[in-house]
Design an enzyme around this catalytic site. Sequence first.
Site, PDB file in Angstrom:
ATOM      1  N   LYS A  62       0.838  -1.197   0.000  1.00  0.00           N
ATOM      2  CA  LYS A  62       0.000   0.000   0.000  1.00  0.00           C
ATOM      3  C   LYS A  62       0.884   1.263   0.000  1.00  0.00           C
ATOM      4  O   LYS A  62       2.099   1.170   0.231  1.00  0.00           O
ATOM      5  CB  LYS A  62      -0.909  -0.042   1.229  1.00  0.00           C
ATOM      6  CG  LYS A  62      -1.911  -1.212   1.203  1.00  0.00           C
ATOM      7  CD  LYS A  62      -2.757  -1.216   2.465  1.00  0.00           C
ATOM      8  CE  LYS A  62      -3.819  -2.291   2.437  1.00  0.00           C
ATOM      9  NZ  LYS A  62      -4.707  -2.240   3.620  1.00  0.00           N
ATOM     10  N   TYR A 102     -12.656  -3.049  -2.738  1.00  0.00           N
ATOM     11  CA  TYR A 102     -13.187  -3.031  -1.367  1.00  0.00           C
ATOM     12  C   TYR A 102     -14.712  -2.966  -1.373  1.00  0.00           C
ATOM     13  O   TYR A 102     -15.309  -2.262  -0.555  1.00  0.00           O
ATOM     14  CB  TYR A 102     -12.612  -1.830  -0.603  1.00  0.00           C
ATOM     15  CG  TYR A 102     -11.148  -1.959  -0.219  1.00  0.00           C
ATOM     16  CD1 TYR A 102     -10.673  -3.082   0.470  1.00  0.00           C
ATOM     17  CD2 TYR A 102     -10.239  -0.953  -0.512  1.00  0.00           C
ATOM     18  CE1 TYR A 102      -9.340  -3.198   0.839  1.00  0.00           C
ATOM     19  CE2 TYR A 102      -8.902  -1.053  -0.135  1.00  0.00           C
ATOM     20  CZ  TYR A 102      -8.454  -2.188   0.542  1.00  0.00           C
ATOM     21  OH  TYR A 102      -7.129  -2.293   0.922  1.00  0.00           O
ATOM     22  N   ASN A 165      -1.722  -0.052   7.391  1.00  0.00           N
ATOM     23  CA  ASN A 165      -1.207  -1.398   7.670  1.00  0.00           C
ATOM     24  C   ASN A 165      -0.357  -1.993   6.539  1.00  0.00           C
ATOM     25  O   ASN A 165      -0.212  -3.205   6.402  1.00  0.00           O
ATOM     26  CB  ASN A 165      -2.333  -2.333   8.111  1.00  0.00           C
ATOM     27  CG  ASN A 165      -3.430  -2.448   7.074  1.00  0.00           C
ATOM     28  OD1 ASN A 165      -3.321  -1.879   5.983  1.00  0.00           O
ATOM     29  ND2 ASN A 165      -4.473  -3.185   7.388  1.00  0.00           N
ATOM     30  N   HIS A 168      -1.627  -5.429   1.480  1.00  0.00           N
ATOM     31  CA  HIS A 168      -2.882  -6.155   1.264  1.00  0.00           C
ATOM     32  C   HIS A 168      -2.558  -7.587   0.830  1.00  0.00           C
ATOM     33  O   HIS A 168      -1.603  -7.806   0.090  1.00  0.00           O
ATOM     34  CB  HIS A 168      -3.700  -5.485   0.140  1.00  0.00           C
ATOM     35  CG  HIS A 168      -4.816  -6.360  -0.339  1.00  0.00           C
ATOM     36  ND1 HIS A 168      -6.037  -6.426   0.303  1.00  0.00           N
ATOM     37  CD2 HIS A 168      -4.891  -7.253  -1.366  1.00  0.00           C
ATOM     38  CE1 HIS A 168      -6.813  -7.299  -0.313  1.00  0.00           C
ATOM     39  NE2 HIS A 168      -6.136  -7.816  -1.331  1.00  0.00           N
ATOM     40  N   GLU A 179      -9.803 -10.451  -7.363  1.00  0.00           N
ATOM     41  CA  GLU A 179      -8.912  -9.302  -7.214  1.00  0.00           C
ATOM     42  C   GLU A 179      -7.819  -9.302  -8.293  1.00  0.00           C
ATOM     43  O   GLU A 179      -7.460  -8.245  -8.815  1.00  0.00           O
ATOM     44  CB  GLU A 179      -8.284  -9.309  -5.816  1.00  0.00           C
ATOM     45  CG  GLU A 179      -9.301  -8.998  -4.720  1.00  0.00           C
ATOM     46  CD  GLU A 179      -8.736  -9.144  -3.317  1.00  0.00           C
ATOM     47  OE1 GLU A 179      -7.540  -9.474  -3.170  1.00  0.00           O
ATOM     48  OE2 GLU A 179      -9.500  -8.921  -2.352  1.00  0.00           O
TER      49      GLU A 179
END
Length: 205
Positions: A62, A102, A165, A168, A179
Amino acid sequence: MILSQTCVFKSILQHGRCFTRSRFSEKALVSKFTSAPLSSGAIHRAQSSFTGGVERTLVAVKPDGVQRRYVGQIIQRFEKRGFKLVGLKMLQASDGLLSQHYRELVKKPFYPNLVDYMTSGPVVAMVWEGLNVVQSSRRMVGPTNPAEAPAGTVRGDLSLHVSRNVVHASDSVEGAEREIQLWFEGKELLNWECYDHSLTYKEDK
Ligand code: IDP
Ligand code: MG
C-alpha cells in the site's frame, strides 16, 4: 561492475544449459514465458506435476509501504518462503478500482479515509503463486489491525495502526481470483518455470 555482472549472468546461463539441457532448453524456457489467462489454475496444474493446492493471490504494498521503502523487504519475504512471482506492477489506484476491490467495505464509516489512504501514492501490486499461497500469505501478512499482529508478520513488524497497515493480501481463493482480474490483465501474468521447483516441492509420482 558491469563486467562482473555479465560474467555471473553468462555463468548462470551456461550452468543452466549444461545442467538441464533436456528440461530447461532455451526453447522450453521461451515457451514457459507465455502470458497466463487469469483463471489459470488448471493450466498451472497441467504444467506442474503436482496436484491440488496450487493457487495465486494478490498482494499489494500500500502507499505507506511504498513511501517507507518496504517494497523490497516485502517481496523478499515471499521469495524466501518459496512462492513464485508471476505478476508485478506499480500503479496509482483509482477510486473506481478501489470501490470494486473493497466492495464489501464501501458502506463502512472509514471507507472515505481508506480511499484517501489508498490513493495517496503509488501501490505495488503483485501476484504470487504456490501451494496454499492464499492462506499462507494471509498468515505472513498478519491480522488487519497491526496492534493484534504477531511479531514476524509483515504488519506486526512494520506497522502500528489499522488505517496504515502497509500491505494487502487476498483473503480467499475466490477473492484472490476476483482481485487478480481487477488489478491485472491476463497478458501481465507470466507462466514461468522455477529452476528450484524440485527443492521446494515434492513432485507427485
Ligand atoms: P484486510 O486488509 O486484513 O483484508 P479488511 O477488513 O478487508 O482487512 O479491510 C481492508 C482494509 O481497510 C484494511 O487493510 C485497512 O487498511 C482498512 N480498515 C479495515 N478496518 C478498518 C478500521 O476499522 N479503520 C480504518 N481502516 C480500516
Ligand atoms: Mg480484506
